[in-house]
Design a protein around this motif. Structure first.
Motif, PDB file in Angstrom:
ATOM      1  N   TYR A 194     -29.689 -10.279 -13.819  1.00  0.00           N
ATOM      2  CA  TYR A 194     -29.856  -9.801 -15.189  1.00  0.00           C
ATOM      3  C   TYR A 194     -29.383  -8.349 -15.286  1.00  0.00           C
ATOM      4  N   LYS A 195     -29.014  -7.959 -16.483  1.00  0.00           N
ATOM      5  CA  LYS A 195     -28.611  -6.578 -16.758  1.00  0.00           C
ATOM      6  C   LYS A 195     -29.320  -6.083 -18.003  1.00  0.00           C
ATOM      7  N   ARG A 196     -29.627  -4.794 -18.002  1.00  0.00           N
ATOM      8  CA  ARG A 196     -30.210  -4.111 -19.156  1.00  0.00           C
ATOM      9  C   ARG A 196     -31.521  -4.765 -19.606  1.00  0.00           C
ATOM     10  N   LEU A 197     -32.424  -4.890 -18.668  1.00  0.00           N
ATOM     11  CA  LEU A 197     -33.759  -5.416 -18.980  1.00  0.00           C
ATOM     12  C   LEU A 197     -34.725  -4.239 -19.074  1.00  0.00           C
ATOM     13  N   LEU A 198     -35.436  -4.134 -20.204  1.00  0.00           N
ATOM     14  CA  LEU A 198     -36.357  -3.033 -20.445  1.00  0.00           C
ATOM     15  C   LEU A 198     -37.766  -3.576 -20.594  1.00  0.00           C
ATOM     16  N   ASP A 199     -38.652  -3.132 -19.706  1.00  0.00           N
ATOM     17  CA  ASP A 199     -40.047  -3.542 -19.767  1.00  0.00           C
ATOM     18  C   ASP A 199     -40.790  -2.596 -20.709  1.00  0.00           C
ATOM     19  N   ILE A 200     -41.191  -3.103 -21.872  1.00  0.00           N
ATOM     20  CA  ILE A 200     -41.883  -2.296 -22.874  1.00  0.00           C
ATOM     21  C   ILE A 200     -43.152  -1.671 -22.304  1.00  0.00           C
ATOM     22  N   GLU A 212     -35.904   8.845 -23.240  1.00  0.00           N
ATOM     23  CA  GLU A 212     -36.602   8.674 -21.962  1.00  0.00           C
ATOM     24  C   GLU A 212     -36.682   7.215 -21.557  1.00  0.00           C
ATOM     25  N   TRP A 213     -36.727   6.314 -22.561  1.00  0.00           N
ATOM     26  CA  TRP A 213     -36.869   4.894 -22.265  1.00  0.00           C
ATOM     27  C   TRP A 213     -35.692   4.333 -21.486  1.00  0.00           C
ATOM     28  N   LYS A 214     -34.527   5.015 -21.612  1.00  0.00           N
ATOM     29  CA  LYS A 214     -33.329   4.495 -20.932  1.00  0.00           C
ATOM     30  C   LYS A 214     -33.479   4.511 -19.416  1.00  0.00           C
ATOM     31  N   SER A 215     -34.311   5.414 -18.908  1.00  0.00           N
ATOM     32  CA  SER A 215     -34.521   5.473 -17.456  1.00  0.00           C
ATOM     33  C   SER A 215     -35.317   4.279 -16.941  1.00  0.00           C
ATOM     34  N   CYS A 216     -35.944   3.519 -17.866  1.00  0.00           N
ATOM     35  CA  CYS A 216     -36.741   2.356 -17.473  1.00  0.00           C
ATOM     36  C   CYS A 216     -35.936   1.060 -17.459  1.00  0.00           C
ATOM     37  N   ILE A 217     -34.680   1.127 -17.888  1.00  0.00           N
ATOM     38  CA  ILE A 217     -33.838  -0.074 -17.920  1.00  0.00           C
ATOM     39  C   ILE A 217     -33.540  -0.530 -16.494  1.00  0.00           C
ATOM     40  N   GLU A 218     -33.650  -1.826 -16.251  1.00  0.00           N
ATOM     41  CA  GLU A 218     -33.420  -2.378 -14.917  1.00  0.00           C
ATOM     42  C   GLU A 218     -32.311  -3.422 -14.945  1.00  0.00           C
TER      43      GLU A 218
END
Length: 561
Positions: free
Chosen positions: A467-473, A538-544
């Motif tokens: 997967y790409k660009r997965l963001l855990d809220i 800041e949320w961009k640093s949480c993208i996996e």
């Protein structure tokens, strides 16, 4: 005898970067020729060798020490361990750890070695342990109070053994026989003064000391020493147990009250409390959506079943109400609509409030391909999945049943079981296009757990391994309490109705309420994301992202008609 010769390396599952040290069989091959002092110092060398975590070393040495106690220690394993306990205080700051290690290993040895016979006289062992106990109580051997409790439990020291130990010291210490109980009572008094209630109660119970009454009992409760209070109440009998139940109820500790009533068969003495505790337990399960567990807990009690129906009505779970009324012939609930209007409903997010235009069920290849094209046009999507709960302890979880993929106004619900059975390759291709798309931000709530469950359910599919660009809220808001429903309440002003979370997701067709529940769980992620401040990334640093080292086929995007 070098330290390296005393140790062997084996794989340790807890820490791949660390080795689990074990005692070499050669080191303690014959304990008959090894004194307790030498034994303990060799044990210390084994413990200090290497850089493993302390808990890893403790467990490894505990297991190995249990095994080497079979190697004929003199005069016997029990006496040998008592002698080791005389030596362990020499290790200063580490003495408590080594003492607990030796005792726990011996207790494990005794459980595993019921068939082993030794020449030890059980009375001699108890007398030796009692002699050690007396020396600890009088401060001649330095061990903490927990060791005293473990010695009592491990060697079952009786008052007569303490008496014998005191008689052995008669000439040297000017002590007369017959003061054993006085010594224990004085030591217990000091423990009570230090508020070491658990250890004090253990001694009182073990030596049948009943000098302390209700005031002592209430003092334990005021100090929140509930385990000690329960142990004391059990020892003293029903009157004290009844007081403890009442105290639990006053403090709204209904779970503890229920456990105490059930354990001590006090249902007849506290019928209302028992009922209230059961109802509280059912309500807690209903709030978690564990309806099947709650139904089993009712155990054919009609009053409790009616209360469970009430909870289902209160939650707006009308299909569950119908199901329970029909199964248990609850005639008084036949007029459901009239009762429903009299029950206040919780403030939950609704489909109309989130302006969801469409909820689309996807279980055919054409609808899957069309859904994939529409999803690929979105910039942000929410992901979630559901599976039928399995309440059998230790059993494998059920296969993931559905997967929800939603934009801000539209939700697609994929029937994974049917699609995987009929068109597995197409399902794999479509989900790969979505999950690996660099142009789509995928939102989830603790979705790493879901993705593992998906990969486990459909092992042959590659889509759930990449997967790409997965963001855990969850990581953005850093608020683990209340789950997604709590986060929605905090950000959007209303929560999610989770009563259907643990419903049967393998039934077909799903009910309209199940479909709406599933859609909301995915759509709400997009709405929560929209509430992030415009300024600040800041949320961009949480993208996996995660991709395995496998070649991924390229699939041509299907144009919409």
């Amino acid at each position: 005898m070098g330290v390296e010769g005393n140790l062997a390396e084996v794989d340790n599952k807890e820490d791949s970067a660390c080795h689990r040290w074990t005692l070499c069989k050669h080191t303690f091959y014959d304990l008959g020729s090894v004194s307790p002092v030498v034994f303990m110092f060799m044990l210390k060398e084994c413990y200090y060798y290497g850089n493993c975590k302390a808990t890893v070393k403790f467990r490894a040495l505990q297991e190995q020490l249990c095994l080497v106690l079979r190697n004929d220690p003199k005069p016997g394993p029990a006496t040998f361990i008592v002698q080791c306990l005389y030596v362990s205080p020499m290790f200063d700051n580490q003495s408590q750890g080594f003492t607990h290690l030796v005792i726990s290993a011996f207790r494990r040895f005794m459980k595993k070695s019921t068939s082993i016979t030794t020449d030890e006289d059980p009375l001699d062992v108890k007398n030796s342990a009692a002699y050690l106990l007396v020396n600890i109580i009088r401060g001649q051997i330095k061990h903490d109070e927990m060791i005293v409790m473990k010695i009592l439990e491990t060697f079952d020291v009786k008052l007569t053994n303490v008496e014998n130990a005191l008689c052995q010291n008669k000439e040297r210490d000017d002590l007369s026989c017959g003061v054993a109980k006085e010594l224990i009572e004085q030591y217990t008094f000091e423990l009570v003064k230090s508020q070491l209630y658990t250890i004090a109660v253990t001694l009182m119970e073990h030596f049948s000391i009943s000098n302390y009454g209700q005031s002592f009992f209430l003092e334990m409760i005021r100090s929140n020493q509930f385990k000690a209070a329960e142990k004391w109440a059990t020892f003293m009998g029903k009157p004290m147990l009844s007081i403890l139940v009442e105290e639990f109820v006053k403090r709204n500790m209904l779970k503890d009250a229920y456990a105490l009533i059930k354990k001590n068969n006090l249902k007849q003495d506290f019928p209302e409390v028992y009922k209230r505790c059961k109802e509280s337990s059912l309500k807690s399960l209903a709030e978690k959506g564990c309806w099947d567990v709650a139904e089993a807990r009712v155990n054919n009690d009609r009053q409790l079943m009616e209360y469970l129906v009430y909870l289902a009505m209160e939650a707006g779970y009308m299909e569950k109400v119908d199901e329970l009324c029909e199964r248990y012939s609850l005639d008084r609930f036949l007029d459901i609509k009239e009762l429903e209007t009299s029950i206040p409903q919780g403030r939950y997010l609704q489909r109309e409030e989130l302006m969801i235009e469409d909820i689309i069920w996807v279980d055919e290849v054409e609808s899957l391909l069309d859904a994939t094209c529409q999803i690929e046009d979105a910039k942000v999507i929410g992901l979630d999945c559901e599976w039928k709960p399995n309440y059998v302890k230790g059993s494998k979880p059920n296969k993931v049943s559905i997967m929800q993929i939603a934009s801000e106004k539209k939700a697609f619900i994929l029937d994974l079981i049917k699609l995987h059975k009929e068109v597995p390759e197409c399902l794999d291709n479509c989900l790969t296009r979505i999950l690996l798309s660099p142009g789509i931000l995928k939102l989830g709530y603790n979705f790493q757990c879901d993705i593992k469950q998906l990969a486990h359910s459909y092992e042959e599919l590659k889509c759930f391994k990449n997967y790409k660009r997965l963001l855990d809220i969850q990581k953005i808001f850093k608020d683990p309490h209340g789950g997604l429903a709590g986060l929605a309440q905090k950000v959007l002003g209303a929560g999610l109705n989770k009563t259907r979370r643990n419903s049967d997701w393998e039934q077909r067709p799903l009910t309209p309420n199940q479909l709406e529940y599933a859609a909301l769980d995915a759509v709400v992620l997009v709405h929560i994301f929209r509430q992030l401040p415009d300024q600040g990334d800041e949320w961009k640093s949480c993208i996996e992202s995660h991709t395995e080292n496998t070649k991924t086929k390229k699939y041509k995007k299907r144009t919409k008609n």
